[in-house]
Motif scaffolding. Structure first.
Motif, mmCIF file in Angstrom:
data_model
loop_
_atom_site.group_PDB
_atom_site.id
_atom_site.type_symbol
_atom_site.label_atom_id
_atom_site.label_comp_id
_atom_site.label_asym_id
_atom_site.label_seq_id
_atom_site.Cartn_x
_atom_site.Cartn_y
_atom_site.Cartn_z
ATOM 1 N N GLU A 138 -20.341 16.623 -9.346
ATOM 2 C CA GLU A 138 -19.607 17.603 -10.135
ATOM 3 C C GLU A 138 -20.449 18.176 -11.264
ATOM 4 O O GLU A 138 -20.381 19.376 -11.581
ATOM 5 N N LYS A 139 -21.277 17.337 -11.885
ATOM 6 C CA LYS A 139 -22.150 17.803 -12.960
ATOM 7 C C LYS A 139 -23.165 18.812 -12.432
ATOM 8 O O LYS A 139 -23.441 19.839 -13.067
ATOM 9 N N TYR A 140 -23.736 18.512 -11.276
ATOM 10 C CA TYR A 140 -24.741 19.418 -10.716
ATOM 11 C C TYR A 140 -24.104 20.715 -10.234
ATOM 12 O O TYR A 140 -24.678 21.794 -10.397
ATOM 13 N N LEU A 141 -22.925 20.624 -9.657
ATOM 14 C CA LEU A 141 -22.242 21.830 -9.211
ATOM 15 C C LEU A 141 -21.943 22.740 -10.392
ATOM 16 O O LEU A 141 -22.160 23.964 -10.332
ATOM 17 N N ALA A 142 -21.473 22.168 -11.493
ATOM 18 C CA ALA A 142 -21.183 22.964 -12.691
ATOM 19 C C ALA A 142 -22.452 23.625 -13.228
ATOM 20 O O ALA A 142 -22.432 24.793 -13.642
ATOM 21 N N ALA A 143 -23.563 22.893 -13.208
ATOM 22 C CA ALA A 143 -24.822 23.445 -13.715
ATOM 23 C C ALA A 143 -25.312 24.588 -12.840
ATOM 24 O O ALA A 143 -25.778 25.621 -13.345
ATOM 25 N N TYR A 144 -25.219 24.415 -11.520
ATOM 26 C CA TYR A 144 -25.644 25.489 -10.620
ATOM 27 C C TYR A 144 -24.773 26.731 -10.806
ATOM 28 O O TYR A 144 -25.266 27.867 -10.833
ATOM 29 N N LYS A 145 -23.476 26.542 -10.956
ATOM 30 C CA LYS A 145 -22.583 27.686 -11.141
ATOM 31 C C LYS A 145 -22.862 28.394 -12.461
ATOM 32 O O LYS A 145 -22.789 29.625 -12.545
ATOM 33 N N GLN A 146 -23.186 27.629 -13.492
ATOM 34 C CA GLN A 146 -23.536 28.239 -14.771
ATOM 35 C C GLN A 146 -24.805 29.080 -14.629
ATOM 36 O O GLN A 146 -24.892 30.204 -15.138
ATOM 37 N N GLY A 147 -25.792 28.544 -13.921
ATOM 38 C CA GLY A 147 -27.015 29.296 -13.692
ATOM 39 C C GLY A 147 -26.780 30.547 -12.882
ATOM 40 O O GLY A 147 -27.361 31.611 -13.157
ATOM 41 N N LEU B 138 -37.279 31.345 -21.275
ATOM 42 C CA LEU B 138 -37.828 30.084 -20.787
ATOM 43 C C LEU B 138 -36.767 29.334 -20.001
ATOM 44 O O LEU B 138 -35.626 29.212 -20.436
ATOM 45 N N GLY B 139 -37.151 28.817 -18.850
ATOM 46 C CA GLY B 139 -36.229 28.035 -18.040
ATOM 47 C C GLY B 139 -36.894 27.637 -16.746
ATOM 48 O O GLY B 139 -37.909 28.224 -16.345
ATOM 49 N N ILE B 140 -36.324 26.641 -16.052
ATOM 50 C CA ILE B 140 -36.946 26.191 -14.810
ATOM 51 C C ILE B 140 -36.854 27.245 -13.712
ATOM 52 O O ILE B 140 -37.538 27.134 -12.697
ATOM 53 N N HIS B 141 -36.040 28.297 -13.944
ATOM 54 C CA HIS B 141 -36.007 29.396 -12.980
ATOM 55 C C HIS B 141 -37.368 30.074 -12.870
ATOM 56 O O HIS B 141 -37.677 30.700 -11.857
ATOM 57 N N MET B 142 -38.200 29.926 -13.920
ATOM 58 C CA MET B 142 -39.535 30.515 -13.888
ATOM 59 C C MET B 142 -40.396 29.895 -12.796
ATOM 60 O O MET B 142 -41.351 30.521 -12.313
ATOM 61 N N GLY C 164 -35.509 31.914 -5.871
ATOM 62 C CA GLY C 164 -34.856 30.955 -6.748
ATOM 63 C C GLY C 164 -33.350 31.090 -6.796
ATOM 64 O O GLY C 164 -32.616 30.102 -6.761
ATOM 65 N N ALA C 165 -32.861 32.328 -6.881
ATOM 66 C CA ALA C 165 -31.415 32.544 -6.950
ATOM 67 C C ALA C 165 -30.724 32.070 -5.671
ATOM 68 O O ALA C 165 -29.643 31.477 -5.713
ATOM 69 N N GLU C 166 -31.373 32.328 -4.535
ATOM 70 C CA GLU C 166 -30.810 31.893 -3.251
ATOM 71 C C GLU C 166 -30.797 30.371 -3.152
ATOM 72 O O GLU C 166 -29.844 29.770 -2.644
ATOM 73 N N LYS C 167 -31.850 29.741 -3.641
ATOM 74 C CA LYS C 167 -31.903 28.276 -3.658
ATOM 75 C C LYS C 167 -30.748 27.707 -4.475
ATOM 76 O O LYS C 167 -30.109 26.732 -4.081
#
Length: 253
Positions: free
Chosen positions: A195-204, A216-220, A226-229
């Motif tokens: 649930e924590k990871y799902l919430a983080a992915y949805k926020q991103g 700055l962010g790991i999206h770099m 990246g968005a598709e991942k």
């Protein structure tokens, strides 16, 4: 860093935190893992698959301990060393290039070891766990976070750990527990963090859709897809194809 208003000669640990914890949920996941561990200033910890070295530097500053980091990817090792030098942490944090399945350390020398979102790409998981067990002192902890295989399997790709399924070696949480137990680890605690990871992915995903991603962010580091991942990572959790977990265990005293 300059675009984010962070002068290189004045960097702090929080300045780097958005980008140098290159695993799912980033810095927050590292903090939560550290909250579960007891580490003293005289301890020597190993970060297996240390990436850019963010977790190693965080553990060193938070606990005052010595941390060795090892990663198989030379550019990550080079960047980790440079960032460690910029924070003047060379006396506490040492980064080396090497393979987590063949650790270049003597047996029984570390007071603890961690690995964050590395095992999804490890073909010989029992061998990887045996190496972690070998280098630990009796009574030392071993902690890991990963995307485990979910009950419905067949994850969608590209995902953060693989573009097309190549090099992906997911195990179910129960399988990981069995492997750890077979190697000799005890007091194995597996925590479902889906649930924590799902919430983080949805926020991103929401930030990306609004064009509000930070400088700055790991999206770099995630590449053009990246968005598709990120979308597939969320979908995999929702559909029960993957199961993120945090695992903490110990080598018997």
């Amino acid at each position: 860093m300059r675009k984010a208003g962070k002068p290189l000669d004045q960097l702090t640990l929080p300045d780097l935190a958005p980008v140098d914890h290159y695993h799912a949920r980033g810095f927050q996941a590292t903090v939560e893992l550290a909250d579960r561990l007891t580490i003293g200033p005289d301890d020597h910890i190993l970060d297996i698959g240390c990436g850019l070295g963010g977790p190693a530097r965080y553990f060193a500053i938070r606990f005052g301990c010595k941390v060795s980091g090892i990663d198989i990817t030379p550019p990550f090792v080079d960047a980790a060393r440079k960032l460690t030098a910029l924070l003047h942490l060379e006396s506490q944090v040492e980064i080396a290039q090497g393979d987590g399945q063949h650790l270049p350390y003597a047996g029984g020398v570390f007071d603890g070891a961690l690995t964050q979102h590395v095992t999804m790409n490890v073909a010989d998981r029992p061998g990887f766990f045996r190496e972690a067990y070998r280098i630990l002192k009796p009574g030392a902890f071993f902690a890991l976070t990963e995307h485990g295989m979910g009950p419905n399997a067949n994850p969608h790709y590209p995902a953060p750990w693989s573009l097309d399924g190549g090099g992906s070696f997911l195990a179910t949480p129960s399988e990981s527990r069995v492997f750890l137990d077979a190697v000799g680890f005890r007091d194995i605690v597996v925590e479902n963090t889906g649930e924590k990871y799902l919430a983080a992915y949805k926020q991103g995903m929401a930030l990306a859709a609004s064009g509000a991603m930070p400088a700055l962010g790991i999206h770099m580091l995630a590449g053009e897809r990246g968005a598709e991942k990120m979308r597939n990572a969320a979908r995999n959790i929702e559909e029960g194809r993957t199961q993120p977990v945090q695992v903490i265990c110990r080598k018997p005293a």
